[in-house]
Scaffold this active site. Structure first.
Site, mmCIF file in Angstrom:
data_model
loop_
_atom_site.group_PDB
_atom_site.id
_atom_site.type_symbol
_atom_site.label_atom_id
_atom_site.label_comp_id
_atom_site.label_asym_id
_atom_site.label_seq_id
_atom_site.Cartn_x
_atom_site.Cartn_y
_atom_site.Cartn_z
ATOM 1 N N ASN A 262 16.521 -62.028 -4.782
ATOM 2 C CA ASN A 262 16.418 -62.761 -6.058
ATOM 3 C C ASN A 262 17.467 -63.864 -6.132
ATOM 4 O O ASN A 262 17.190 -64.960 -6.622
ATOM 5 C CB ASN A 262 16.552 -61.798 -7.242
ATOM 6 C CG ASN A 262 15.246 -61.096 -7.543
ATOM 7 O OD1 ASN A 262 14.313 -61.723 -8.048
ATOM 8 N ND2 ASN A 262 15.153 -59.816 -7.210
ATOM 9 N N ARG B 120 37.531 -48.827 -14.256
ATOM 10 C CA ARG B 120 36.492 -49.838 -14.509
ATOM 11 C C ARG B 120 37.040 -51.068 -15.238
ATOM 12 O O ARG B 120 36.705 -52.205 -14.887
ATOM 13 C CB ARG B 120 35.319 -49.202 -15.292
ATOM 14 C CG ARG B 120 34.084 -50.074 -15.364
ATOM 15 C CD ARG B 120 32.980 -49.412 -16.168
ATOM 16 N NE ARG B 120 32.523 -48.169 -15.575
ATOM 17 C CZ ARG B 120 31.584 -48.088 -14.627
ATOM 18 N NH1 ARG B 120 31.024 -49.184 -14.171
ATOM 19 N NH2 ARG B 120 31.222 -46.922 -14.155
ATOM 20 N N MET C 165 24.622 -53.367 -8.752
ATOM 21 C CA MET C 165 24.484 -51.929 -8.984
ATOM 22 C C MET C 165 25.742 -51.293 -9.606
ATOM 23 O O MET C 165 26.105 -50.169 -9.268
ATOM 24 C CB MET C 165 24.141 -51.221 -7.669
ATOM 25 C CG MET C 165 22.862 -51.733 -7.021
ATOM 26 S SD MET C 165 21.410 -51.599 -8.083
ATOM 27 C CE MET C 165 21.059 -49.845 -7.902
ATOM 28 N N LEU D 138 28.182 -52.052 -16.409
ATOM 29 C CA LEU D 138 29.211 -52.883 -17.040
ATOM 30 C C LEU D 138 29.510 -52.317 -18.428
ATOM 31 O O LEU D 138 28.600 -51.905 -19.149
ATOM 32 C CB LEU D 138 28.711 -54.326 -17.133
ATOM 33 C CG LEU D 138 28.511 -55.007 -15.764
ATOM 34 C CD1 LEU D 138 27.714 -56.293 -15.903
ATOM 35 C CD2 LEU D 138 29.857 -55.265 -15.083
ATOM 36 N N ASN E 286 19.445 -60.214 -16.590
ATOM 37 C CA ASN E 286 19.201 -59.218 -15.538
ATOM 38 C C ASN E 286 17.719 -59.227 -15.205
ATOM 39 O O ASN E 286 16.888 -59.579 -16.046
ATOM 40 C CB ASN E 286 19.607 -57.818 -16.025
ATOM 41 C CG ASN E 286 19.392 -56.760 -14.951
ATOM 42 O OD1 ASN E 286 19.767 -56.946 -13.798
ATOM 43 N ND2 ASN E 286 18.770 -55.646 -15.315
ATOM 44 N N HIS F 193 14.674 -56.665 -13.838
ATOM 45 C CA HIS F 193 14.360 -55.252 -13.628
ATOM 46 C C HIS F 193 12.935 -55.149 -13.081
ATOM 47 O O HIS F 193 12.022 -55.805 -13.598
ATOM 48 C CB HIS F 193 14.469 -54.489 -14.959
ATOM 49 C CG HIS F 193 14.170 -53.036 -14.810
ATOM 50 N ND1 HIS F 193 15.048 -52.159 -14.198
ATOM 51 C CD2 HIS F 193 13.087 -52.312 -15.154
ATOM 52 C CE1 HIS F 193 14.504 -50.954 -14.179
ATOM 53 N NE2 HIS F 193 13.319 -51.018 -14.757
ATOM 54 N N GLU G 141 23.255 -50.999 -23.509
ATOM 55 C CA GLU G 141 22.319 -49.983 -23.011
ATOM 56 C C GLU G 141 21.626 -50.500 -21.750
ATOM 57 O O GLU G 141 21.170 -51.651 -21.707
ATOM 58 C CB GLU G 141 21.273 -49.690 -24.088
ATOM 59 C CG GLU G 141 20.389 -48.505 -23.767
ATOM 60 C CD GLU G 141 19.196 -48.408 -24.728
ATOM 61 O OE1 GLU G 141 18.143 -47.913 -24.317
ATOM 62 O OE2 GLU G 141 19.341 -48.872 -25.880
HETATM 63 C C1 GRF Z 1 15.238 -56.100 -7.353
HETATM 64 O O1 GRF Z 1 14.078 -55.331 -7.267
HETATM 65 C C2 GRF Z 1 15.679 -56.229 -8.787
HETATM 66 O O2 GRF Z 1 14.629 -56.231 -9.679
HETATM 67 C C3 GRF Z 1 16.508 -54.987 -8.967
HETATM 68 O O3 GRF Z 1 17.179 -54.812 -7.745
HETATM 69 C C4 GRF Z 1 16.431 -55.420 -6.705
HETATM 70 C C5 GRF Z 1 17.330 -56.384 -6.029
HETATM 71 O O4 GRF Z 1 16.742 -56.950 -4.879
HETATM 72 N N1 GRF Z 1 17.367 -55.134 -10.104
HETATM 73 P P1 GRF Z 1 17.365 -58.229 -4.234
HETATM 74 O O5 GRF Z 1 18.816 -57.876 -3.838
HETATM 75 O O6 GRF Z 1 17.328 -59.329 -5.218
HETATM 76 O O7 GRF Z 1 16.540 -58.507 -3.018
#
Ligand code: GRF
Length: 218
Positions: free
Chosen positions: A16, A68, A93, A96, A110, A112, A146
């Site tokens: 991404n 943290r 990952m 926060l 973000n 998802h 959240e």
């Molecule tokens: C993606 O599927 C995104 O939606 C999720 O984590 C994955 C990250 O993939 N949050 P990449 O590192 O962008 O290839």
């Protein structure tokens, strides 16, 4: 044009992130990727970013143990040093804390891999198949304390097929992610997105076409 300075935060392969970098290579794109930062020094995406000539920072969370706040202070310092205006989480990952999230309220996005609010959390593609979902997809949203909640900026959908596997579905959703993340960042960077009563309005509209990518035969 005053392009917004964006940091992309990653933990892994960064596909991404790469899509955002590619979009921002167009001088007409309203944002520039000024920084890619990772909490994992070995994240594959860091090399991709460096190869694209983008500044990178690794802030290894393991150096901070369970502290943290110290990790987030280090992250905030890096973001400020690079004069960052918008943050895009892209496979980042680390949870926060509410304080950090509030600092970046309506300025941190973000992505998802599901049509929120369905399938928050991990293993979204397997869970969508197990649930018998007929349509699946991806969501770009503003980050709130959240997890996997927050005002939805844009969603893209894919059809689920009878013979789908988790891997095949994941590939099709990922292709949609790579389309909607740059589009969503573009809308935000252009100042076309506002948050009212917990919902995003785009150009003042509550369900704008600019926020939707419908399922196509693929
Ligand atoms: C993606 O599927 C995104 O939606 C999720 O984590 C994955 C990250 O993939 N949050 P990449 O590192 O962008 O290839």
């Amino acid at each position: 044009m005053n392009r917004k300075r964006v940091a992309v935060l990653i933990s892994g392969r960064g596909s991404n992130m790469a899509a955002l970098i590619k979009a921002a290579q167009d001088p007409a794109f309203p944002a520039e990727i000024a920084l890619v930062a990772s909490n994992r020094p070995d994240a594959g995406g860091l090399a991709i970013a460096r190869d694209a000539g983008i500044e990178t920072e690794a802030i290894d969370h393991t150096r901070f143990g369970k502290d943290r706040p110290a990790f987030e202070r280090a992250l905030q310092d890096v973001l400020e040093a690079h004069r960052i205006e918008l943050v895009c989480l892209a496979g980042f990952m680390r949870l926060l804390s509410p304080g950090f999230v509030e600092t970046w309220q309506n300025r941190m996005l973000n992505i998802h891999p599901a049509l929120l609010p369905a399938f928050k959390g991990l293993d979204t593609h397997r869970r969508a198949l197990d649930a018998g979902a007929k349509v699946h997809g991806a969501t770009v949203h503003f980050v709130v304390p959240e997890m996997d909640a927050g005002p939805i900026i844009m969603q893209g959908a894919v059809k689920v097929y009878a013979d789908d596997t988790e891997a095949a579905l994941a590939d099709r959703v990922l292709a949609v992610e790579h389309r909607i993340y740059p589009l969503a960042l573009q809308l935000v960077a252009q100042g076309r997105v506002e948050v009212a009563d917990g919902h995003c309005l785009i150009d003042g509209q509550r369900v704008p076409e600019a926020g939707q990518l419908s399922p196509t035969e693929d």
